[in-house]
Design an enzyme around this catalytic site. Structure first.
Site, PDB file in Angstrom:
ATOM      1  CG  HIS A  89      36.640 -42.870 -10.949  1.00 33.50           C
ATOM      2  ND1 HIS A  89      37.752 -43.070 -11.729  1.00 33.50           N
ATOM      3  CD2 HIS A  89      36.181 -44.100 -10.611  1.00 33.50           C
ATOM      4  CE1 HIS A  89      37.951 -44.379 -11.865  1.00 33.50           C
ATOM      5  NE2 HIS A  89      37.010 -45.025 -11.193  1.00 33.50           N
ATOM      6  CD  GLU A 159      37.284 -46.900  -7.142  1.00 33.14           C
ATOM      7  OE1 GLU A 159      36.782 -47.976  -7.481  1.00 33.14           O
ATOM      8  OE2 GLU A 159      37.366 -45.931  -7.906  1.00 33.14           O
TER       9      GLU A 159
HETATM   10  P1  PGA Z   1      38.240 -51.701 -12.263  1.00 38.44           P
HETATM   11  O1  PGA Z   1      37.734 -50.210 -12.053  1.00 38.44           O
HETATM   12  O2  PGA Z   1      37.258 -52.593 -11.555  1.00 38.44           O
HETATM   13  O3  PGA Z   1      38.226 -51.878 -13.753  1.00 38.44           O
HETATM   14  O4  PGA Z   1      39.591 -51.799 -11.672  1.00 38.44           O
HETATM   15  C1  PGA Z   1      37.281 -49.784 -10.802  1.00 38.44           C
HETATM   16  C2  PGA Z   1      36.982 -48.321 -10.873  1.00 38.44           C
HETATM   17  O5  PGA Z   1      37.524 -47.605 -11.718  1.00 38.44           O
HETATM   18  O6  PGA Z   1      36.175 -47.823 -10.109  1.00 38.44           O
END
Ligand code: PGA
Length: 255
Positions: A89, A159
């Site tokens: 992440h 992401e």
């Molecule tokens: P968010 O986070 O939905 O708050 O943007 C997504 C993530 O960190 O996986």
């Protein structure tokens, strides 16, 4: 009931045990599907086991045991009947300075222990501005998955770092292109067809309908909104879109 799209909730470091009780009561009642994967803060994981949804851990260490104070190993996670691990992440890369090589070790140890990996990759704002998104995605896929031979237990989460927690998202076309690109790279280097690719970054009840209909998207990873009531609506919307898609593919096309 089941859906082919995944819905991953990443609680991060939020909620106390009292909040968890309330939260659990609500989602148990409202979310009756197997394709939801909840990733609570580690100490609360036991509360989430043995329900219809699945459970993931937000991070693991890259050794199975030893003197690593504060860490949790893939083997320990598996022994608790946890099925998934988020690896790489951007908050781990950013605040805990995890490198691509460490992430690769984590991925491989998870797979050895039969933990499904949700591998997060994505570009920074600056990389996007410099049109380096594809280059970054390719490099992360190559370095994070180096030496991996089995891919059935891998899910890729696209992401974009700048979209996380910012209430900003790429355009739907941009998400679609990145998803296609990731699938192409997986095919080119690893000969894997159809690896599941999900999208994460400011998914909310307002934008989920549009995001869910992006071609080739296999689900969403929800952070901030996953600890709110809103998560129930997000999951329901995904299920509805999924059901419609399944119905429309069953209808014989007229000529
Ligand atoms: P968010 O986070 O939905 O708050 O943007 C997504 C993530 O960190 O996986």
């Amino acid at each position: 009931m089941t859906s082919s799209k995944l819905i991953v909730a990443n609680h991060k470091m939020n909620m106390t045990s009292m909040d968890i009780n309330q939260y659990l009561k609500k989602i148990k009642k409202e979310i009756n599907v197997e394709n939801v994967i909840i990733c609570p803060t580690s100490i609360y994981i036991p509360y989430f086991l043995k329900h219809i949804f699945k459970v993931g851990i937000q991070n693991v260490f890259y050794e199975n045991k030893g003197a690593y104070t504060g860490e949790i190993s893939p083997r320990q996670a598996k022994s608790m009947e946890i099925d998934y691990a988020i690896v790489g992440h951007s908050e781990r890369r950013n605040y805990f300075l995890e490198t691509n090589q460490e992430i690769n070790k984590k991925v491989r140890l998870c797979l050895k222990n039969n933990l499904e990996v949700i591998l997060c990759i994505g570009e920074t704002k600056e990389e996007k501005r410099n049109r380096k998104t594809e280059q970054v995605l390719e490099q992360e896929l190559l370095e994070n998955l180096e030496g991996v031979k089995e891919f059935e237990n891998i899910i890729i989460a696209y992401e974009p770092i700048w979209a996380i927690g910012s209430k900003k998202t790429p355009t739907m076309k941009e998400i679609e292109l990145s998803i296609r690109f990731i699938k192409q790279i997986m095919k080119k280097y690893y000969h894997v067809d159809n690896i599941p690719v999900i999208y994460g970054g400011s998914v909310s009840e307002e934008n989920v309908q549009e995001i869910a209909t992006i071609p080739k998207l296999d689900g969403v990873l929800v952070g901030g909104a996953s600890i709110k009531e809103e998560f129930i609506n997000i999951a329901k919307t995904i299920l509805k879109v999924d059901k419609n898609e399944q119905n429309s593919t069953n209808i014989p096309k007229t000529r």
